[in-house]
Design a protein around this motif. Structure first.
Motif, short mmCIF file in Angstrom:
data_model
loop_
_atom_site.label_atom_id
_atom_site.label_comp_id
_atom_site.label_asym_id
_atom_site.label_seq_id
_atom_site.Cartn_x
_atom_site.Cartn_y
_atom_site.Cartn_z
N LEU A 156 0.58 5.30 0.35
CA LEU A 156 -0.33 6.39 0.71
C LEU A 156 0.43 7.69 0.46
N ASP B 191 -10.76 8.27 7.10
CA ASP B 191 -10.90 6.80 7.11
C ASP B 191 -12.03 6.32 6.20
N ILE C 29 -11.44 6.73 2.51
CA ILE C 29 -10.46 5.77 2.00
C ILE C 29 -11.11 4.39 1.85
N ARG D 114 -4.46 3.40 7.17
CA ARG D 114 -4.32 2.17 6.37
C ARG D 114 -4.65 0.94 7.21
N ASP D 115 -4.07 0.88 8.41
CA ASP D 115 -4.29 -0.30 9.25
C ASP D 115 -5.73 -0.36 9.76
N TRP E 215 -9.83 -7.44 1.69
CA TRP E 215 -8.75 -6.48 1.46
C TRP E 215 -8.00 -6.93 0.22
N ARG F 25 -8.01 -1.37 6.83
CA ARG F 25 -7.85 -2.79 6.50
C ARG F 25 -8.68 -3.66 7.46
N VAL G 173 0.85 -1.19 0.00
CA VAL G 173 0.00 0.00 0.00
C VAL G 173 0.88 1.23 0.00
#
Ligand SMILES: Nc1ncnc2c1ncn2[C@@H]1O[C@H](COP(=O)(O)OP(=O)(O)OP(=O)(O)O)[C@@H](O)[C@H]1O
Ligand SMILES: [Mg+2]
Ligand SMILES: [Zn+2]
Length: 507
Positions: free
Chosen positions: A34, A82, A85, A46-47, A60, A50, A32
């Motif tokens: 960003l 969030d 995204i 990101r985490d 994912w 996911r 990934v």
């Protein structure tokens, strides 16, 4: 393989800016990327996203994922991206059809379980979306009350990502914004509770009429704190634009929940002297937050026990007191928050705070150090200095006529403010209070006062007992005194009272 984009909103200070969030999912080694100046919190998005996707029953994409936030030049922070995204990834990876997110502005943080969490600053974010003619937004249920304040935009809420995507697809209910409650009743403290202290009450009224800074000096228990709490209710109610601005500041500070309505009354902030610099003037690590100074915008900032405040905090107030704006310097950008406040200060005459001067036990040095803290550049910005004396027994026992209540005083203040606003508007300065009129304007025709009126002030300027700043400030004060009396110009008595109030004693 796929690409998608969606519009989100980022905040800089109290202003929302549109941000395009785009995602590209491509064959290749799973990773990934960003980009677009994300800060640490955004990196963690990101985490969170996911886990939220997986725990909401989506998958994912184990592919090469590029997520980009535009414009790159805009500093972005916080977790409010969030949801954007997550949605853009679902479309780019083919799990949601593109029309589902078309024209929707998503604002919210995702929990690892896919739950949608409220974020600070939803009000200014939605205002920015509306100004850009975006028509719909989705927020966390905890932000719906705040979203209700913005009209002209359809806003829905949903508790989690699963139900949100079902709702967008028309396969489930979305939560509507609630009806706004009627404004809660006014329980602000009343001036009639304060016995005696007529000089201080007079100063409070003049302060409210012109927006002049005020200092109360007196022994403990004479009513300084009581009087301070009664200043904001004398100020006019906030107009639509100010109410939105003030509420937006409180929203960004994460203090909206407590109020849950548009703030219409002048705010009051009384930070403790031990409060940190960010708590007082704004800033902090991570997302810059407004401090008490900005939370008091359009209202009163009260520094009780002034000499206890740290020197650097007091110095940091000087510039915003003049400009009405606080600049918070960050490596990526300068963040500005509005900070147009009426400053109210209170202090005891000496460190031991003896009830009578004769009982003072302070050493000359201790007294000198304390007095030094009551001087200086901040004090030069205070127009009204009042010394309070203890209230007599007969007054406290109610043997004197009942004091005026706040409503009566507020009405006079409102008339005076209207007269000043109309005057300065006709002079091309806008509807400002007397405290904000430029010195040059006051000293030029047709507003320049004749020397017959200015007499005392001229003499005090010549003899060095008034600074040039003090000279201008005395005149502003005199205009407020005249406005309260319904005179269209200050006379020599108004000026005399102004000089006395400025110096804190009879001249
Ligand atoms: N002028 C007054 N009229 C009515 N009550 C008063 C007055 N002055 C003091 N009191 C009573 O005393 C209490 C303390 O007043 P307040 O906290 O305003 O004093 P202060 O001047 O701020 O003192 P300190 O210097 O200790 O902070 C009030 O809650 C009120 O009950
Ligand atoms: Mg007090
Ligand atoms: Zn003392």
């Amino acid at each position: 393989m796929g690409y998608a984009r969606i519009t989100a909103v980022g905040l800089v200070g109290v202003t929302g800016h549109l941000v395009t969030v785009e995602a590209h999912v491509d064959r290749g080694q799973a990773r990934v990327v960003l980009s677009g100046l994300p800060d640490a919190v955004l990196g963690q998005a990101r985490d969170r996203v996911r886990s939220a996707l997986v725990n909401s029953g989506f998958h994912w994409p184990d592919q090469r994922i590029a997520i980009n936030l535009l414009p790159a030049s805009l500093p972005k922070h916080g977790s409010s991206f969030d949801l954007a995204i997550a949605l853009v990834l679902l479309v780019a990876s083919g799990q949601l059809p593109p029309p589902l997110i078309d024209g929707i502005v998503p604002i919210g943080e995702l929990g690892l379980d896919g739950r949608l969490r409220p974020v600070p600053g939803v009000l200014p974010a939605l205002m920015a979306a509306r100004e850009s003619r975006l028509r719909a937004a989705v927020v966390a249920p905890g932000n719906l009350r705040e979203a209700a304040l913005v009209s002209g935009l359809t806003v829905h809420g949903s508790p989690d990502l699963r139900r949100l995507t079902a709702g967008l697809a028309g396969q489930g209910e979305m939560l509507p914004v609630p009806e706004l409650d009627a404004e809660s009743e006014d329980h602000s403290p009343d001036l009639a509770d304060v016995v005696g202290q007529d000089a201080a009450k007079r100063a409070l009224e003049i302060s409210a009429a012109g927006g002049h800074n005020l200092m109360l000096l007196g022994p403990p228990g004479v009513g300084k704190t009581m009087l301070a709490e009664r200043l904001p209710p004398l100020l006019p109610r906030l107009d639509d634009a100010s109410a939105m601005e003030v509420t937006a500041i409180h929203s960004i500070a994460g203090q909206f929940e407590k109020r849950a309505a548009l703030l219409r009354r002048a705010p009051f902030q009384a930070p403790h002297h031990s409060a940190s610099m960010p708590a007082l003037v704004g800033g902090g690590s991570g997302v810059p937050r407004p401090g008490a100074l900005s939370l008091a915008h359009c209202g009163v900032l009260f520094l009780d026990e002034l000499p206890e405040f740290r020197r650097d905090v007091i110095d940091a107030l000087r510039q915003p007191l003049e400009s009405g704006i606080i600049n918070i310097h960050r490596s990526a950008a300068v963040v500005r928050f509005p900070a147009r406040v009426l400053l109210m200060l209170a202090a005891n005459p000496c460190p031991c705070a003896a009830p009578k001067p004769a009982d003072c036990e302070c050493s000359a040095m201790a007294r000198g150090r304390y007095r030094a803290k009551l001087k200086g550049p901040l004090m030069d910005r205070v127009d009204l200095h009042v010394r309070l004396q203890p209230v007599g027994r007969s007054a406290l026992l109610g043997d004197e006529p009942a004091p005026e209540d706040s409503r009566a005083v507020a009405e006079r203040v409102s008339r005076a403010r209207e007269a000043a606003a109309a005057r300065w508007e006709s002079a091309g300065c806008g509807r400002i209070p007397n405290s904000q009129v430029a010195g040059a304007r006051l000293r030029a025709r047709p507003w320049r006062l004749p020397s017959t009126v200015l007499g005392v002030a001229d003499w005090m300027l010549d003899s060095g007992r008034l600074s040039a700043r003090g000279y201008d400030r005395v005149q502003r004060l005199a205009w407020s005194i005249a406005d309260l009396a319904g005179r269209d110009r200050p006379d020599e008595n108004d000026l005399g009272e102004a000089v006395e109030l400025r110096l804190g004693h009879k001249v």
